[in-house]
Design a protein around this motif. Structure first.
Motif, PDB file in Angstrom:
ATOM      1  N   ARG A   1       0.853  -1.181   0.000  1.00  0.00           N
ATOM      2  CA  ARG A   1       0.000   0.000   0.000  1.00  0.00           C
ATOM      3  C   ARG A   1       0.891   1.234   0.000  1.00  0.00           C
ATOM      4  N   ALA A   2       0.376   2.285  -0.534  1.00  0.00           N
ATOM      5  CA  ALA A   2       1.196   3.481  -0.708  1.00  0.00           C
ATOM      6  C   ALA A   2       1.148   4.340   0.552  1.00  0.00           C
ATOM      7  N   ASN A   3       1.870   3.919   1.600  1.00  0.00           N
ATOM      8  CA  ASN A   3       1.985   4.756   2.785  1.00  0.00           C
ATOM      9  C   ASN A   3       3.359   4.561   3.422  1.00  0.00           C
ATOM     10  N   LYS A   4       3.739   5.531   4.266  1.00  0.00           N
ATOM     11  CA  LYS A   4       5.096   5.553   4.826  1.00  0.00           C
ATOM     12  C   LYS A   4       5.376   4.319   5.676  1.00  0.00           C
ATOM     13  N   LYS A   5       4.373   3.854   6.418  1.00  0.00           N
ATOM     14  CA  LYS A   5       4.566   2.686   7.276  1.00  0.00           C
ATOM     15  C   LYS A   5       4.997   1.476   6.459  1.00  0.00           C
ATOM     16  N   ASP A   6       4.328   1.274   5.324  1.00  0.00           N
ATOM     17  CA  ASP A   6       4.675   0.136   4.471  1.00  0.00           C
ATOM     18  C   ASP A   6       6.046   0.319   3.822  1.00  0.00           C
ATOM     19  N   PHE A   7       6.367   1.562   3.418  1.00  0.00           N
ATOM     20  CA  PHE A   7       7.684   1.828   2.843  1.00  0.00           C
ATOM     21  C   PHE A   7       8.786   1.476   3.848  1.00  0.00           C
ATOM     22  N   ASP A   8       8.612   1.936   5.088  1.00  0.00           N
ATOM     23  CA  ASP A   8       9.611   1.677   6.122  1.00  0.00           C
ATOM     24  C   ASP A   8       9.743   0.184   6.400  1.00  0.00           C
ATOM     25  N   MET A   9       8.603  -0.534   6.347  1.00  0.00           N
ATOM     26  CA  MET A   9       8.628  -1.960   6.639  1.00  0.00           C
ATOM     27  C   MET A   9       9.453  -2.722   5.604  1.00  0.00           C
TER      28      MET A   9
ATOM     29  N   LYS B   1      11.681  -1.543   3.526  1.00  0.00           N
ATOM     30  CA  LYS B   1      13.074  -1.119   3.544  1.00  0.00           C
ATOM     31  C   LYS B   1      13.835  -1.838   4.657  1.00  0.00           C
ATOM     32  N   SER B   2      13.182  -2.010   5.817  1.00  0.00           N
ATOM     33  CA  SER B   2      13.850  -2.679   6.938  1.00  0.00           C
ATOM     34  C   SER B   2      14.110  -4.148   6.642  1.00  0.00           C
ATOM     35  N   ILE B   3      13.293  -4.743   5.778  1.00  0.00           N
ATOM     36  CA  ILE B   3      13.492  -6.140   5.388  1.00  0.00           C
ATOM     37  C   ILE B   3      14.708  -6.276   4.481  1.00  0.00           C
ATOM     38  N   GLY B   4      14.985  -5.220   3.728  1.00  0.00           N
ATOM     39  CA  GLY B   4      16.132  -5.253   2.822  1.00  0.00           C
ATOM     40  C   GLY B   4      15.756  -5.250   1.355  1.00  0.00           C
ATOM     41  N   VAL B   5      14.471  -5.058   1.061  1.00  0.00           N
ATOM     42  CA  VAL B   5      14.018  -5.008  -0.328  1.00  0.00           C
ATOM     43  C   VAL B   5      14.401  -3.660  -0.931  1.00  0.00           C
ATOM     44  N   LYS B   6      14.790  -3.659  -2.197  1.00  0.00           N
ATOM     45  CA  LYS B   6      15.240  -2.423  -2.845  1.00  0.00           C
ATOM     46  C   LYS B   6      14.192  -1.824  -3.781  1.00  0.00           C
ATOM     47  N   GLU B   7      13.205  -2.635  -4.211  1.00  0.00           N
ATOM     48  CA  GLU B   7      12.182  -2.146  -5.147  1.00  0.00           C
ATOM     49  C   GLU B   7      10.808  -2.591  -4.680  1.00  0.00           C
ATOM     50  N   THR B   8       9.831  -1.724  -4.875  1.00  0.00           N
ATOM     51  CA  THR B   8       8.468  -2.098  -4.510  1.00  0.00           C
ATOM     52  C   THR B   8       7.479  -1.574  -5.544  1.00  0.00           C
ATOM     53  N   GLY B   9       6.416  -2.321  -5.717  1.00  0.00           N
ATOM     54  CA  GLY B   9       5.339  -1.908  -6.604  1.00  0.00           C
ATOM     55  C   GLY B   9       4.365  -0.997  -5.873  1.00  0.00           C
ATOM     56  N   ILE B  10       3.827  -0.011  -6.606  1.00  0.00           N
ATOM     57  CA  ILE B  10       2.841   0.928  -6.069  1.00  0.00           C
ATOM     58  C   ILE B  10       1.680   0.982  -7.046  1.00  0.00           C
ATOM     59  N   LEU B  11       0.468   0.843  -6.551  1.00  0.00           N
ATOM     60  CA  LEU B  11      -0.709   0.887  -7.413  1.00  0.00           C
ATOM     61  C   LEU B  11      -1.045   2.327  -7.761  1.00  0.00           C
ATOM     62  N   VAL B  12      -1.051   2.627  -9.063  1.00  0.00           N
ATOM     63  CA  VAL B  12      -1.423   3.963  -9.536  1.00  0.00           C
ATOM     64  C   VAL B  12      -2.444   3.786 -10.666  1.00  0.00           C
ATOM     65  N   SER B  13      -3.679   3.615 -10.299  1.00  0.00           N
ATOM     66  CA  SER B  13      -4.748   3.389 -11.278  1.00  0.00           C
ATOM     67  C   SER B  13      -4.830   4.561 -12.234  1.00  0.00           C
ATOM     68  N   CYS B  14      -4.984   4.270 -13.533  1.00  0.00           N
ATOM     69  CA  CYS B  14      -4.872   5.373 -14.494  1.00  0.00           C
ATOM     70  C   CYS B  14      -6.085   5.553 -15.407  1.00  0.00           C
ATOM     71  N   SER B  15      -7.094   4.709 -15.323  1.00  0.00           N
ATOM     72  CA  SER B  15      -8.293   4.944 -16.137  1.00  0.00           C
ATOM     73  C   SER B  15      -9.297   5.768 -15.335  1.00  0.00           C
TER      74      SER B  15
ATOM     75  N   LEU C   1      13.770   3.503  -1.630  1.00  0.00           N
ATOM     76  CA  LEU C   1      13.283   2.398  -2.453  1.00  0.00           C
ATOM     77  C   LEU C   1      13.140   2.837  -3.901  1.00  0.00           C
ATOM     78  N   ARG C   2      13.285   1.887  -4.817  1.00  0.00           N
ATOM     79  CA  ARG C   2      12.995   2.136  -6.226  1.00  0.00           C
ATOM     80  C   ARG C   2      11.506   1.914  -6.463  1.00  0.00           C
ATOM     81  N   PRO C   3      10.794   2.894  -7.001  1.00  0.00           N
ATOM     82  CA  PRO C   3       9.356   2.711  -7.243  1.00  0.00           C
ATOM     83  C   PRO C   3       9.101   1.957  -8.550  1.00  0.00           C
TER      84      PRO C   3
END
Length: 456
Positions: free
Chosen positions: A131-139, A141-155, A186-188
């Motif tokens: 989910r696109a929020n700071k708590k999830d980003f921090d989580m 990153k602490s695991i060690g993941v470098k890239e994450t997917g973010i949902l950006v609906s475009c229609s 993180l890489r988006p």
């Protein structure tokens, strides 16, 4: 005024592409002329063709632990770790299966992710979808993941009707989330949901252009995953946007400046076009196609990963280090260990994939397996061709079965006139003369083989 410059890629004079700006409309553009909800969707042509532009490096990414878990019973931690090991084995040292994405919301998923990271594999790289929020980003990153997917609906279906926003509000929200992701280290990877029903020049291109501007300013790569959420993409040349797969990929490159290695196609199979759309995305400039094992995914499923293994080999003439025999190992594991009901006619992995029932086909297979087998399935997939014995198999079908059985026993092949074959065939005929309508099982044939050959 547009400038004309020499392109170092095509060695042709080209006009600088027009800079598309966000069109913040008052009412949603739903393209009801193409998508009349009370009728099937229409395929419209405008006859605009774009050049094929396959990247030097094309590869597969995996979503078996994310999209693939949304439509079936969740895998256990141990099952996810085992499947991850098989993905690594299948993709080979060249990283043909470049990445795989995980959920991180349950303890089970986080534990599986951590155990997979402990294996130390370079490929597939572990990424997340959050989910696109700071708590999830921090989580993550602490695991060690470098890239994450973010949902950006475009229609506008999603922007107006799901989120209750205007295009400007959605764009501002998405750009803010992307910046937060970058600030978290993180890489988006931006998942452009429902891109095949979106206003391409009024929203998709302006949004992608701003992402590339942020990427250049921050020196952080930002991926665009073009998500054909409802499987509405069309591979045919000259199809009008927003349904044109080639038009979407070309437009992201040419008008928004997204490089090939930052474009990923994520398709669904609602209209049976999952595989061909993914191949089209490769051919017109996307480096990555996102897949799931056995095609397991939302509704009709995702692009089957095993299909794109063979699509790659067909387009490039090489497996490039992949080990396709592992596909059979993966299918057997998922069927046997997770109780997944795999349809028998599924290409490459189903029970009937290289099985023949017709006697005339079995006769051809005995003379030369190239006649009816699509390739050497035994050496490539560790799946020798098979026959099922029924009332239509004929003596050739029985002979083929006997020879496959003899091969297991280390015995030489025999002809259709061999006494054992003739005796078994007579027994088969008796079964159907007495009214049987079911297929003869391997166990029954083994029993008759032993009786007729006097092997105890």
């Amino acid at each position: 005024m547009q400038e004309i410059n020499l392109s170092h890629k095509t060695n042709l004079l080209e006009q600088d592409p027009y800079s598309y700006q966000l069109q913040d409309v008052d009412s949603p553009e739903l393209f009801h002329e193409m998508f009349p909800y009370s009728e099937t969707p229409k395929i419209a042509f405008n006859y605009r063709h774009v050049p094929a532009n396959m990247p030097d490096d094309i590869y597969i990414t995996d979503t078996s632990f994310r999209d693939g878990q949304q439509s079936r019973a969740p895998y256990t931690t141990d099952q996810m770790v085992h499947i991850f090991k098989l993905l690594h084995k299948l993709g080979g040292d060249n990283g043909m299966i470049r990445q795989t994405e995980f959920f991180v919301y349950s303890k089970k998923d986080r534990l599986a992710l951590e155990k997979c990271m402990e294996l130390g594999y370079k490929f597939p790289e572990i990424t997340t979808w959050i989910r696109a929020n700071k708590k999830d980003f921090d989580m993550v990153k602490s695991i060690g993941v470098k890239e994450t997917g973010i949902l950006v609906s475009c229609s506008d279906y999603h922007i107006f009707h799901k989120m209750g926003l205007t295009r400007k509000q959605a764009l501002d929200k998405y750009l803010g989330i992307v910046k937060e992701c970058i600030n978290a280290g993180l890489r988006p990877r931006c998942h452009f949901e429902d891109i095949t029903r979106a206003d391409f020049y009024g929203f998709v291109v302006p949004f992608a252009s701003q992402l590339m501007q942020i990427s250049q300013e921050c020196h952080i790569p930002i991926k665009v995953r073009a998500c054909d959420t409802l499987g509405l993409g069309v591979p045919y040349p000259g199809v009008a946007l927003p349904r044109s797969v080639s038009g979407i990929i070309y437009g992201l490159q040419h008008y928004a400046g997204v490089p090939s290695d930052m474009i990923e196609w994520h398709g669904h199979n609602d209209f049976y076009k999952g595989v061909v759309n993914a191949a089209t995305a490769w051919m017109y400039g996307a480096s990555a196609v996102n897949c799931s094992l056995l095609g397991i995914g939302e509704r009709t499923g995702n692009v089957p990963l095993e299909a794109m293994v063979f699509e790659y080999a067909s387009l490039r003439g090489t497996m490039n280090g992949m080990h396709p025999e592992v596909i059979t190992e993966i299918a057997d594991y998922i069927k046997n260990e997770t109780d997944y009901d795999l349809p028998p006619m599924t290409p490459f992995v189903g029970d009937n994939f290289n099985l023949t029932r017709a006697g005339i086909h079995a006769d051809g297979m005995m003379k030369n397996p190239e006649i009816y087998n699509i390739f050497d399935t035994e050496s490539i997939l560790d799946r020798p061709p098979k026959v099922s014995v029924t009332n239509t198999s004929g003596v050739a079908g029985v002979a083929f079965w006997v020879n496959q059985y003899n091969k297991k026993l280390g015995l030489p092949a025999v002809s259709k006139n061999d006494p054992v074959v003739v005796k078994i065939y007579s027994w088969v005929c008796e079964q159907y003369d007495q009214g049987r309508i079911t297929m003869i099982s391997d166990e029954e044939l083994e029993e008759q083989y032993k009786k007729c050959s006097r092997i105890e």
